[in-house]
Design a protein around this motif. Structure first.
Motif, PDB file in Angstrom:
ATOM      1  N   LEU A   1      78.789 -44.929  68.150  1.00 29.95           N
ATOM      2  CA  LEU A   1      78.915 -43.630  67.484  1.00 29.95           C
ATOM      3  C   LEU A   1      78.787 -42.510  68.510  1.00 29.95           C
ATOM      4  CD1 LEU A   1      78.629 -44.933  64.688  1.00 29.95           C
ATOM      5  CD2 LEU A   1      76.938 -43.213  64.125  1.00 29.95           C
ATOM      6  N   GLY A   2      79.517 -41.431  68.303  1.00 31.13           N
ATOM      7  CA  GLY A   2      79.363 -40.285  69.199  1.00 31.13           C
ATOM      8  C   GLY A   2      79.779 -39.017  68.492  1.00 31.13           C
ATOM      9  N   THR A   3      79.263 -37.911  68.987  1.00 30.08           N
ATOM     10  CA  THR A   3      79.645 -36.613  68.448  1.00 30.08           C
ATOM     11  C   THR A   3      80.078 -35.711  69.589  1.00 30.08           C
ATOM     12  OG1 THR A   3      78.104 -36.791  66.612  1.00 30.08           O
ATOM     13  CG2 THR A   3      78.837 -34.585  67.191  1.00 30.08           C
ATOM     14  N   LEU A   4      81.285 -35.161  69.480  1.00 32.56           N
ATOM     15  CA  LEU A   4      81.776 -34.246  70.500  1.00 32.56           C
ATOM     16  C   LEU A   4      81.622 -32.824  69.989  1.00 32.56           C
ATOM     17  CD1 LEU A   4      83.758 -36.961  70.526  1.00 32.56           C
ATOM     18  CD2 LEU A   4      84.667 -35.725  72.486  1.00 32.56           C
ATOM     19  N   GLU A   5      80.890 -32.010  70.747  1.00 30.74           N
ATOM     20  CA  GLU A   5      80.615 -30.645  70.316  1.00 30.74           C
ATOM     21  C   GLU A   5      81.609 -29.671  70.950  1.00 30.74           C
ATOM     22  OE1 GLU A   5      75.912 -30.932  69.303  1.00 30.74           O
ATOM     23  OE2 GLU A   5      76.461 -29.797  71.097  1.00 30.74           O
TER      24      GLU A   5
ATOM     25  N   LEU B   1      76.928 -44.492  58.322  1.00 33.19           N
ATOM     26  CA  LEU B   1      77.113 -44.410  59.775  1.00 33.19           C
ATOM     27  C   LEU B   1      76.080 -45.223  60.543  1.00 33.19           C
ATOM     28  CD1 LEU B   1      78.122 -40.651  60.185  1.00 33.19           C
ATOM     29  CD2 LEU B   1      79.593 -42.651  60.362  1.00 33.19           C
ATOM     30  N   VAL B   2      74.872 -45.382  59.991  1.00 32.56           N
ATOM     31  CA  VAL B   2      73.861 -46.185  60.694  1.00 32.56           C
ATOM     32  C   VAL B   2      74.259 -47.660  60.660  1.00 32.56           C
ATOM     33  CG1 VAL B   2      71.428 -46.821  60.811  1.00 32.56           C
ATOM     34  CG2 VAL B   2      72.062 -44.481  60.204  1.00 32.56           C
ATOM     35  N   VAL B   3      74.797 -48.100  59.531  1.00 32.82           N
ATOM     36  CA  VAL B   3      75.291 -49.474  59.440  1.00 32.82           C
ATOM     37  C   VAL B   3      76.429 -49.686  60.448  1.00 32.82           C
ATOM     38  CG1 VAL B   3      76.528 -51.119  57.965  1.00 32.82           C
ATOM     39  CG2 VAL B   3      74.556 -49.884  57.058  1.00 32.82           C
ATOM     40  N   GLU B   4      77.337 -48.717  60.533  1.00 38.94           N
ATOM     41  CA  GLU B   4      78.451 -48.823  61.497  1.00 38.94           C
ATOM     42  C   GLU B   4      77.919 -48.940  62.924  1.00 38.94           C
ATOM     43  OE1 GLU B   4      81.761 -49.177  60.434  1.00 38.94           O
ATOM     44  OE2 GLU B   4      80.457 -49.432  58.694  1.00 38.94           O
TER      45      GLU B   4
ATOM     46  N   ILE C   1      73.128 -41.273  66.874  1.00 35.69           N
ATOM     47  CA  ILE C   1      73.255 -40.789  65.502  1.00 35.69           C
ATOM     48  C   ILE C   1      72.662 -39.371  65.493  1.00 35.69           C
ATOM     49  CG2 ILE C   1      71.012 -41.703  64.715  1.00 35.69           C
ATOM     50  CD1 ILE C   1      74.094 -41.979  62.546  1.00 35.69           C
ATOM     51  N   GLN C   2      73.260 -38.473  64.697  1.00 33.74           N
ATOM     52  CA  GLN C   2      72.730 -37.111  64.678  1.00 33.74           C
ATOM     53  C   GLN C   2      72.023 -36.788  63.380  1.00 33.74           C
ATOM     54  OE1 GLN C   2      76.270 -34.964  66.687  1.00 33.74           O
ATOM     55  NE2 GLN C   2      74.365 -33.904  67.144  1.00 33.74           N
ATOM     56  N   VAL C   3      71.155 -35.785  63.447  1.00 30.67           N
ATOM     57  CA  VAL C   3      70.410 -35.354  62.271  1.00 30.67           C
ATOM     58  C   VAL C   3      71.378 -35.106  61.102  1.00 30.67           C
ATOM     59  CG1 VAL C   3      68.959 -33.522  61.320  1.00 30.67           C
ATOM     60  CG2 VAL C   3      68.584 -34.294  63.659  1.00 30.67           C
TER      61      VAL C   3
ATOM     62  N   ARG D   1      65.484 -43.634  57.361  1.00 31.37           N
ATOM     63  CA  ARG D   1      66.940 -43.782  57.226  1.00 31.37           C
ATOM     64  C   ARG D   1      67.429 -45.098  57.844  1.00 31.37           C
ATOM     65  NH1 ARG D   1      71.006 -45.028  56.473  1.00 31.37           N
ATOM     66  NH2 ARG D   1      73.075 -44.093  56.648  1.00 31.37           N
ATOM     67  N   VAL D   2      66.952 -45.400  59.051  1.00 31.59           N
ATOM     68  CA  VAL D   2      67.370 -46.630  59.734  1.00 31.59           C
ATOM     69  C   VAL D   2      66.840 -47.844  58.979  1.00 31.59           C
ATOM     70  CG1 VAL D   2      67.192 -47.956  61.885  1.00 31.59           C
ATOM     71  CG2 VAL D   2      67.546 -45.469  61.985  1.00 31.59           C
ATOM     72  N   LEU D   3      65.609 -47.708  58.477  1.00 32.46           N
ATOM     73  CA  LEU D   3      65.017 -48.806  57.721  1.00 32.46           C
ATOM     74  C   LEU D   3      65.866 -49.157  56.489  1.00 32.46           C
ATOM     75  CD1 LEU D   3      61.287 -49.249  57.273  1.00 32.46           C
ATOM     76  CD2 LEU D   3      62.663 -49.426  55.234  1.00 32.46           C
ATOM     77  N   ARG D   4      66.360 -48.134  55.827  1.00 32.60           N
ATOM     78  CA  ARG D   4      67.198 -48.378  54.639  1.00 32.60           C
ATOM     79  C   ARG D   4      68.478 -49.133  55.019  1.00 32.60           C
ATOM     80  NH1 ARG D   4      65.935 -42.368  52.341  1.00 32.60           N
ATOM     81  NH2 ARG D   4      64.200 -42.974  51.015  1.00 32.60           N
ATOM     82  N   ALA D   5      69.047 -48.773  56.168  1.00 29.30           N
ATOM     83  CA  ALA D   5      70.262 -49.467  56.623  1.00 29.30           C
ATOM     84  C   ALA D   5      69.948 -50.936  56.920  1.00 29.30           C
ATOM     85  CB  ALA D   5      70.845 -48.770  57.847  1.00 29.30           C
ATOM     86  N   CYS D   6      68.805 -51.184  57.569  1.00 27.47           N
ATOM     87  CA  CYS D   6      68.407 -52.569  57.886  1.00 27.47           C
ATOM     88  C   CYS D   6      68.256 -53.376  56.598  1.00 27.47           C
ATOM     89  CB  CYS D   6      67.078 -52.584  58.649  1.00 27.47           C
ATOM     90  SG  CYS D   6      67.171 -51.893  60.298  1.00 27.47           S
ATOM     91  N   ARG D   7      67.548 -52.801  55.626  1.00 28.51           N
ATOM     92  CA  ARG D   7      67.335 -53.466  54.339  1.00 28.51           C
ATOM     93  C   ARG D   7      68.650 -53.895  53.712  1.00 28.51           C
ATOM     94  NH1 ARG D   7      62.172 -51.927  52.475  1.00 28.51           N
ATOM     95  NH2 ARG D   7      61.023 -53.218  53.931  1.00 28.51           N
TER      96      ARG D   7
END
Lengths: 171, 459
Positions: B271-275, B308-311, B293-295, B16-22
């Motif tokens: 990025l953050g996630t509040l549970e 979101l990974v690009v962000e 980043i979350q699953v 997933r991260v690799l795709r964002a880098c590309r």
């Protein structure tokens, strides 16, 4: 709720039941299919070491010899050991000195072709953020080829030096 | 912007991260353990570098090895993915000290939000409701009884130290509390050498609802709505969806706005996630923040159109957000199914081994994020996540219908997966009604849940 399994590696202590039922069978299957002589896995407080009959006990932290590694890659899905009673033959005339870490490699002075080394000799080090990790000869032998230059960036398990004319493997 | 990023993770998230880098034109260097030499991320990488043996303690979790790999391969940033080193403030600090950027919150922000109790206090002070509890540690039984009466039964007794359920007990009356306090105290003393206890209100039936936020270095923050992760088995999320069926539009907006206002005020970044836990009456309580980043991030991507990974990478590089809350549009409904290598008939036992066949489903609104390919050998050393099937529809009903089709199309052979569980879930009335709660599966038992589904006539 914390989402431990998928977002973190499992680090909870294992009970004996799950080691026997889950971890060991999976490890043994993986080990059988590989060409490795020895495999050690640590998880939580448990340490499991598998060793093939006739394999030379490795130094506790020495990496997998690269020659063996390549064999494992060529036949990753080999039949289980039961169908193939003899383990892959070791090339007794050569051994590979591999990198113990990812970093910059520095051999000892005079590590040139023809130099004799003994098993356990430090043949140089790999610098990991300023910490030196010794490069150790896995066997007695003579330097046959130099595969990495001083100061070169190396990865974990990378071939650094080939040793020829090994003494017979003990045991 | 960065020119080379070291991806310090494995499996689907490395891909997933690799795709964002590309997409961003950044060179992707994949750090891998010996067990992942034949992985999809290594195949796709611009460069790959072996950092250690299969044991993650000596590879993916070995901070010095990962950082050394980034340095020798000439990277200017490290993306940690999720898990492993992703929330390790010491690693983030080391990375910065060597002149590289950690893609995530800066180390001092990670440190500020590292303790759960401390984070609740900080964000509570900025307006987030937290679970009612005792005023500090219990001084004695009498103090405990008074506090429990004030909070209202049932209450949960919790030890100050440790975790894993030891020294923890739910009680429904003063009489139960008095007996349990003695037991919990001795359990906590034996387990952690510290017998101080506190009380928290026990919520019987809860939903897990989390808010995605994005905050840049300059204090601009937005929320990207919430996700509902109530389908869990032993605290492991299995299915996530957005929007949550538990709250109406106005209540969802209130929750998300409260969350983003609090984290911006508390100085959060990236990025953050509040549970949150949401109870049956729709009240929500903040429990923790995830600084990574979350699953389940694709659920939010499907609704918002953001990557979101690009962000995450942009913000770590110091770029300003460049948009405001008014620019965030959330459209339709999305559901994510975690495809795990697990045998549902053997108590979800993790599976390892060779994948003989792999065929991803397709069609409108169907996305499969996975590192699988035919012939891939799933190693036994890591988690059992094989991929994520994410389904989008203009409404929840359409998403559910598309999900049924996609799950039937998905082919993974050679090892067992939890797809039978997902099929059963899509026939479960509580899920279809949007009433699933976090403890539903464990209370009923996963085996009983599957048996009940098998007994139902096919729809």
């Amino acid at each position: 709720m914390p989402d431990e399994r998928s977002e973190r590696p499992p680090r909870a202590p294992l009970d004996l039941g799950s080691v026997g039922d889950e971890v060991l069978p999976a490890l043994m299957a993986r080990f059988e299919a590989s060409g490795l002589g020895e495999l050690e896995v640590r998880r939580g407080e448990w340490r499991v070491r598998l060793r093939r009959d006739g394999a030379v006990p490795a130094e506790p932290r020495s990496p997998v010899p690269a020659g063996e590694h390549r064999r494992a890659r060529q036949a990753p899905h080999a039949a289980p050991a039961g169908a193939e009673p003899t383990p892959p033959a070791r090339d007794l005339s050569r051994a590979m000195v591999t990198s113990p870490a990812v970093g910059y490699y520095q051999p000892i002075d005079g590590l040139d072709i023809g130099r004799s080394v003994r098993q356990g000799d430090a043949l140089g080090h790999v610098d990991v953020l300023g910490i030196r990790h010794d490069v150790v000869a896995p066997a007695d032998g003579v330097v046959g080829r130099v595969l990495a230059d001083p100061g070169e960036a190396v990865e974990y398990g990378q071939d650094l030096v080939r040793l020829d004319r090994l003494a017979p493997v003990p045991g | 912007m960065f020119t080379r990023i070291l991806i310090a993770n494995r499996g689907e998230v490395a891909v997933r991260v690799l795709r964002a880098c590309r997409r961003m034109g950044i060179t992707a260097v994949v750090a891998y353990s010996e067990a992942d030499r034949e992985s999809r991320a290594v195949q796709l990488a611009d460069e790959a570098i072996c950092v250690g043996p299969a044991d993650s303690g000596r590879s993916y979790l070995a901070a010095a090895s990962i950082l050394s790999a980034a340095i020798v391969s000439g990277c200017d940033a490290i993306h940690p993915g999720y898990g492993f080193l992703s929330e390790d403030d010491t690693f983030a600090e080391m990375t910065r000290a060597h002149g590289l950027t950690f893609i995530g919150p800066p180390p001092e922000v990670l440190e500020r939000f590292a303790s759960k109790a401390g984070t609740r206090q900080v964000l509570g002070a900025h307006g987030l409701p937290t679970i009612p509890g005792s005023d500090g540690m219990l001084r004695d039984d009498e103090h405990g009884l008074a506090e429990a009466a004030r909070i209202g039964y049932p209450v949960l007794i919790k030890p100050s130290a440790g975790g894993g359920g030891r020294g923890m007990r739910m009680v429904r009356s003063a009489r139960e509390l008095q007996q349990a306090l003695t037991v919990c105290r001795s359990e906590a003393r034996a387990a952690f050498g510290d017998d101080s206890l506190y009380l928290e209100k026990w919520l019987d039936e809860t939903r897990h609802v989390e808010v995605q936020v994005i905050v840049d270095r300059y204090g601009n923050g937005v929320h990207v709505g919430e996700r509902d992760c109530s389908v869990q088995r032993r605290h492991q999320k299995l299915v996530e969806e957005a929007p949550t069926p538990a709250l109406d539009v106005a209540r969802r907006a209130e929750l998300a706005e409260l969350a983003v206002r609090a984290v911006v005020a508390a100085g959060y970044e990236n990025l953050g996630t509040l549970e949150f836990l949401v109870d049956t009456s729709g009240d929500f309580y903040f429990i923790e923040i995830n600084c990574r980043i979350q699953v389940e991030h694709p659920v939010t991507e499907m609704l918002s159109g953001l990557d979101l990974v690009v962000e995450q990478i942009r913000i770590a590089a110091g770029e300003p957000l460049g948009y405001t809350q008014a620019d965030i549009g959330l459209r339709g409904h999305a559901i994510e199914f975690r495809i795990n290598a697990e045998d549902v008939e053997l108590d979800f036992r993790p599976q390892a081994g060779r994948v003989d066949e792999y065929l991803a489903p397709g069609g409108p609104g169907v996305r499969m994020d996975s590192h699988l390919f035919a012939g891939y050998e799933v190693p036994p050393y890591y988690d059992s996540l094989l991929g994520k099937l994410i389904i989008w529809g203009p409404d929840r009903q359409t998403a559910i219908e598309r999900a049924r089709v996609a799950l039937d199309e998905l082919v993974v052979t050679g090892l067992k997966t939890n797809v039978p569980f997902h099929r059963a879930l899509l026939g479960d009335q509580a899920f279809l009604d949007g009433r699933f709660t976090t403890n539903a599966l464990d209370r009923m038992g996963s085996a009983a849940f599957l048996a009940a589904s098998a007994a139902r006539p096919a729809s």
